[in-house]
Scaffold this motif. Structure first.
Motif, short mmCIF file in Angstrom:
data_model
loop_
_atom_site.label_atom_id
_atom_site.label_comp_id
_atom_site.label_asym_id
_atom_site.label_seq_id
_atom_site.Cartn_x
_atom_site.Cartn_y
_atom_site.Cartn_z
N GLY A 23 -9.60 18.62 86.31
CA GLY A 23 -10.94 18.09 86.07
C GLY A 23 -11.59 18.80 84.89
N THR A 24 -11.39 20.12 84.81
CA THR A 24 -11.95 20.90 83.71
C THR A 24 -11.31 20.49 82.38
OG1 THR A 24 -12.35 22.74 85.21
CG2 THR A 24 -12.33 23.27 82.86
N ALA A 25 -9.99 20.28 82.40
CA ALA A 25 -9.30 19.86 81.17
C ALA A 25 -9.85 18.50 80.72
CB ALA A 25 -7.80 19.78 81.42
N LEU A 26 -10.06 17.59 81.68
CA LEU A 26 -10.56 16.26 81.31
C LEU A 26 -11.99 16.35 80.77
CD1 LEU A 26 -10.24 13.21 81.17
CD2 LEU A 26 -10.99 13.06 83.55
N ASP A 27 -12.81 17.15 81.43
CA ASP A 27 -14.19 17.29 80.98
C ASP A 27 -14.22 17.83 79.55
OD1 ASP A 27 -16.78 18.88 80.57
OD2 ASP A 27 -17.24 17.73 82.37
N ALA A 28 -13.40 18.87 79.32
CA ALA A 28 -13.43 19.53 78.01
C ALA A 28 -12.88 18.63 76.91
CB ALA A 28 -12.64 20.83 78.08
N VAL A 29 -11.74 17.99 77.17
CA VAL A 29 -11.11 17.18 76.12
C VAL A 29 -12.01 15.98 75.80
CG1 VAL A 29 -9.60 15.66 77.50
CG2 VAL A 29 -8.85 16.44 75.26
N SER A 30 -12.72 15.48 76.83
CA SER A 30 -13.58 14.32 76.57
C SER A 30 -14.87 14.72 75.86
CB SER A 30 -13.89 13.58 77.87
OG SER A 30 -14.60 14.41 78.75
N ARG A 31 -15.13 16.04 75.75
CA ARG A 31 -16.26 16.49 74.92
C ARG A 31 -15.80 16.84 73.51
NH1 ARG A 31 -20.42 20.29 78.32
NH2 ARG A 31 -19.53 19.97 80.39
N GLY A 32 -14.52 16.58 73.23
CA GLY A 32 -14.02 16.81 71.88
C GLY A 32 -13.38 18.18 71.68
N ALA A 393 -19.87 27.39 76.94
CA ALA A 393 -20.72 27.30 75.73
C ALA A 393 -21.11 28.70 75.27
CB ALA A 393 -21.94 26.45 76.03
N ARG A 394 -21.19 29.63 76.21
CA ARG A 394 -21.53 31.01 75.85
C ARG A 394 -20.54 31.56 74.84
NH1 ARG A 394 -22.48 35.25 80.68
NH2 ARG A 394 -22.74 37.13 79.41
N TRP A 395 -19.27 31.14 74.94
CA TRP A 395 -18.24 31.65 74.03
C TRP A 395 -17.90 30.65 72.92
CZ3 TRP A 395 -18.87 36.00 76.25
CH2 TRP A 395 -18.92 36.09 77.63
N LEU A 396 -18.18 29.35 73.18
CA LEU A 396 -17.78 28.32 72.20
C LEU A 396 -18.94 27.82 71.36
CD1 LEU A 396 -15.47 26.11 74.50
CD2 LEU A 396 -14.77 27.78 72.79
N GLY A 397 -20.16 28.18 71.74
CA GLY A 397 -21.32 27.62 71.04
C GLY A 397 -21.73 26.31 71.69
N ARG A 398 -22.73 25.69 71.11
CA ARG A 398 -23.31 24.47 71.71
C ARG A 398 -22.26 23.36 71.89
NH1 ARG A 398 -29.12 22.16 70.61
NH2 ARG A 398 -28.57 20.10 71.33
N LEU A 399 -22.30 22.71 73.05
CA LEU A 399 -21.32 21.66 73.36
C LEU A 399 -22.03 20.34 73.66
CD1 LEU A 399 -19.05 23.62 75.87
CD2 LEU A 399 -18.54 23.09 73.49
N PRO A 400 -21.36 19.22 73.39
CA PRO A 400 -21.91 17.94 73.84
C PRO A 400 -22.01 17.94 75.37
CG PRO A 400 -19.90 17.62 72.54
CD PRO A 400 -20.04 19.09 72.76
N VAL A 401 -22.88 17.10 75.93
CA VAL A 401 -22.98 17.07 77.39
C VAL A 401 -21.75 16.39 77.99
CG1 VAL A 401 -25.51 17.13 77.52
CG2 VAL A 401 -24.30 14.92 77.39
N SER A 402 -21.49 16.71 79.23
CA SER A 402 -20.33 16.12 79.91
C SER A 402 -20.50 14.61 80.05
CB SER A 402 -20.19 16.74 81.30
OG SER A 402 -19.23 16.03 82.03
N GLY A 403 -19.40 13.90 79.80
CA GLY A 403 -19.48 12.43 79.91
C GLY A 403 -18.54 11.88 80.97
N THR A 404 -18.02 12.75 81.86
CA THR A 404 -17.00 12.26 82.79
C THR A 404 -17.56 11.29 83.83
OG1 THR A 404 -17.28 14.27 84.09
CG2 THR A 404 -15.43 14.20 82.56
N GLU A 405 -18.87 11.30 83.99
CA GLU A 405 -19.49 10.34 84.91
C GLU A 405 -19.19 8.90 84.47
OE1 GLU A 405 -23.99 9.20 86.36
OE2 GLU A 405 -23.68 10.90 85.03
N TRP A 406 -18.91 8.74 83.17
CA TRP A 406 -18.69 7.41 82.60
C TRP A 406 -17.23 7.18 82.22
CZ3 TRP A 406 -22.64 4.45 83.48
CH2 TRP A 406 -23.89 5.05 83.65
N LEU A 407 -16.35 8.04 82.69
CA LEU A 407 -14.97 7.98 82.22
C LEU A 407 -14.01 7.66 83.37
CD1 LEU A 407 -13.12 8.55 79.76
CD2 LEU A 407 -13.08 10.94 80.47
#
Ligand code: FAD
Length: 573
Positions: A23-32, A393-407
């Motif tokens: 689930g984490t991999a999907l969330d992250a990859v779908s945020r680019g 985000a603390r280590w990667l910087g600002r991230l897009p919001v999660s979109g898995t609710e729509w995926l």
């Protein structure tokens, strides 16, 4: 592939291929983000193939007044049915039978609240209904009529956890995540005091003794390889503390509780509904599992390591006892077709380092460059994944919001159209309509992959000898498309032959090894080894299930494996 992976730097490395990790991999990859996921064994090989297999709000958490958790879980449950994986789930009725008059207002208020806490107004999961005594017995003729005064029926949602986890992993891989199984993380890479990735070891049966030499600057033993990343997510479930220890002193402590389930044939209990009933410490749940019933669960402390929980005779007797409190025709050990055991992580840690982003799961940041996500339920995996990636985000910087609710996950898009075309699909493919329905429930719109396979190789359209609820094409597909690497992967998690056949899949093993082995290029020796190993594990399970205590079960299992190892598996079995 490994060489290419070793030469780049990912945004994220996820450790663990259970539902939380995939689930984490999907969330992250779908945020680019660029993502690699490393799983030491098979996808869903840990707790995520051994759950109660229900997306649920947690009726009993209402008694603990944990309304926000119930609301979150109900929202997730409904989202699965309405949008994310409708092809893999099915709303199922559960009956709460009453034996005392006060239960109707008390439990009735609970299930009413359970329905009201749903945020979405959809009706794909039906609401509750009160039943008279006669109504209860009509729904469940198998109930012993003596004690029943009435009941209430409500719905939750069945899911095949292992197939769901696999499909989420495939969805992530389809979007570009690198998903590698049989890759154990054995250490961390450091850049000063910050984690800069992981050291991984190929633990597959086909792993070469030496994986070759990596670029000179890597400086790792030959059998290990580096996966560099700007952030590492530890989603190792009951192993989370061990993985934290690879990065220094753990900030959480994980103890584990064991829960077992039993499978009995569908015709053994005459009922149109599942059942939920109180036990002195928890609840007993009987639920429909395709052509079978699933009975669960137990909740006992397990002190024999995270890898290999075993069900004992005491566990089995306890569950049969709970079932027989309610059933007119008691179940016996001879009715049990399948048994499996799983482990829940019980997490504790100093409040200072523990950020409880939701009340049910824990997300811990640190050491720098690492986030640990643990606890929660299968049902809330998407929220755990979202919270874990947000914490990065603390280590990667600002991230897009999660979109898995729509995926929606793979196989969801178009599955309802195919469902409407069942008879024409059957006519075109020559596969019986009943089978098409089965395949749609396991693969959704990917069913067409299997039908194409059968069109090329008609013999794969036949049921597996010894496991007639599955087609040979499913075993082939497990190896060609679903990353099954062993016979155990194919019989235990890609199909559920292991828990749905009285002999635990032994009669199907040789044929299955042939089908899987053909795809994976196994020679005769390797096929034999796979069958022998599979038989050995079932024998180890059988001996454990005859033991009375956990310690005896562990000893019995070790004895089977030890004897086989010292005498050579082949002669043994
Ligand atoms: C008996 C029981 C019944 C349950 N019933 C339900 C239910 O009906 N509904 C519900 O919502 N929830 C239920 N749950 C809870 C649910 O099953 C878990 O919350 C969920 O499966 C946990 O998933 P996970 O990914 O966190 O852990 P896991 O599935 O255990 O995944 C962790 C993975 O990490 C891997 N790993 C460990 N160390 C390493 C390493 N060094 N390198 C690489 N990989 C590593 C492991 O191999 C494993 O595959 C139940 C749990 C139990 C025990």
């Amino acid at each position: 592939l490994l060489r290419r992976i070793a030469e780049r730097t990912f945004d994220l490395v996820v450790i663990g291929g259970g539902i939380t990790g995939v689930g984490t991999a999907l969330d992250a990859v779908s945020r680019g983000l660029s993502v690699a996921l490393l799983e030491a064994g098979d996808l869903a090989g840990g707790t995520s193939s051994r759950s109660g297999k229900v997306f649920h709000g947690g009726l009993r958490y209402l008694e603990q007044l944990n309304f926000s958790l119930v609301r979150q879980a109900l929202t997730e449950r409904d989202l699965m049915v309405d949008r994310l994986c409708p092809h893999l789930v099915s709303p199922e009725p559960f009956l709460f039978p009453f034996t005392r008059r006060w239960e109707r207002p008390y439990v009735g208020a609970g299930v009413l609240l359970y329905d009201l806490l749903r945020l979405r107004g959809t009706r794909s999961v039906p609401g509750h209904r009160h039943l008279t005594r006669r109504g209860v017995l009509r729904q469940m003729p198998a109930l012993h009529p003596g004690r029943i005064t009435g009941g209430v029926r409500y719905h939750d949602v069945r899911v095949d956890d292992a197939r769901h986890t696999l499909t989420v992993a495939r969805t992530a891989a389809g979007l570009g995540a690198q998903v590698l199984t049989r890759m154990q993380v054995v250490g961390m890479l450091w850049d000063g005091d910050r984690i800069a990735g992981v050291r991984a070891r190929d633990v597959s049966a086909s792993a070469p003794a030496s994986a070759g030499s990596w670029p000179a600057d890597v400086g790792l033993p030959a059998a290990e390889f580096p996966v560099r990343a700007r952030c590492v997510v530890n989603a190792a479930g009951v192993w989370a503390e061990q993985v934290q220890a690879l990065a220094g002193r753990p900030s959480i402590s994980v103890t584990v509780a064991k829960g077992i389930h039993l499978v009995v044939p569908g015709d053994r209990i005459d009922s149109r509904t599942g059942l939920i009933a109180r036990t002195p410490d928890s609840v007993f749940i009987l639920r429909r599992w395709f052509d079978h019933w699933l009975l669960g669960t137990t909740d006992t402390r397990w002190e024999h390591g995270p890898a290999d929980p075993a069900a004992t005779r005491s566990d089995v007797d306890y569950l049969l006892g709970q079932a027989n409190r309610w059933l007119r025709a008691p179940l016996g050990a001879g009715d049990v077709v399948g048994i499996y055991a799983g482990l829940r992580p019980l997490v504790s840690g100093p409040a200072a380092v523990t950020a409880a982003l939701s009340r049910d799961h824990v997300v811990v940041s640190g050491p720098p460059g690492m986030v640990t996500v643990v606890g929660g339920k299968y049902t809330t995996y998407r929220l755990m994944a979202r919270d874990a990636v947000d914490a990065c985000a603390r280590w990667l910087g600002r991230l897009p919001v999660s979109g898995t609710e729509w995926l929606p996950i793979l196989g969801a898009a178009g599955h309802d159209v195919l469902r409407g075309q069942r008879s024409s699909l059957a006519a075109e493919s020559g596969v019986d309509e009943w089978w098409i329905g089965r395949l749609l429930g396991r693969y959704g719109s990917l069913t067409t992959d299997l039908l194409d396979l059968i069109a090329d190789r008609p013999e794969l359209g036949r049921p597996v000898p010894g496991a007639t609820g599955y087609l040979a094409a499913e075993l082939h597909y497990a190896a060609s498309h679903e990353a099954a690497m062993t016979l155990e992967d194919a019989l235990v998690r890609r199909t559920r032959i292991f828990m749905e056949t009285r002999d635990r899949g032994l009669a199907a093993a040789r044929h299955a090894a042939g089908v899987v082995g053909e795809v994976l290029g196994w020679d005769e020796t390797r096929r034999d080894e796979e069958v022998v190993r599979y038989r050995l594990e079932r024998e180890a399970d059988r001996r454990a299930a005859a033991a009375l205590t956990d310690q005896e079960a562990v000893t019995a299992r070790r004895a089977v494996r030890g004897t086989a190892a010292s005498s050579g598996c082949r002669e043994q079995m």
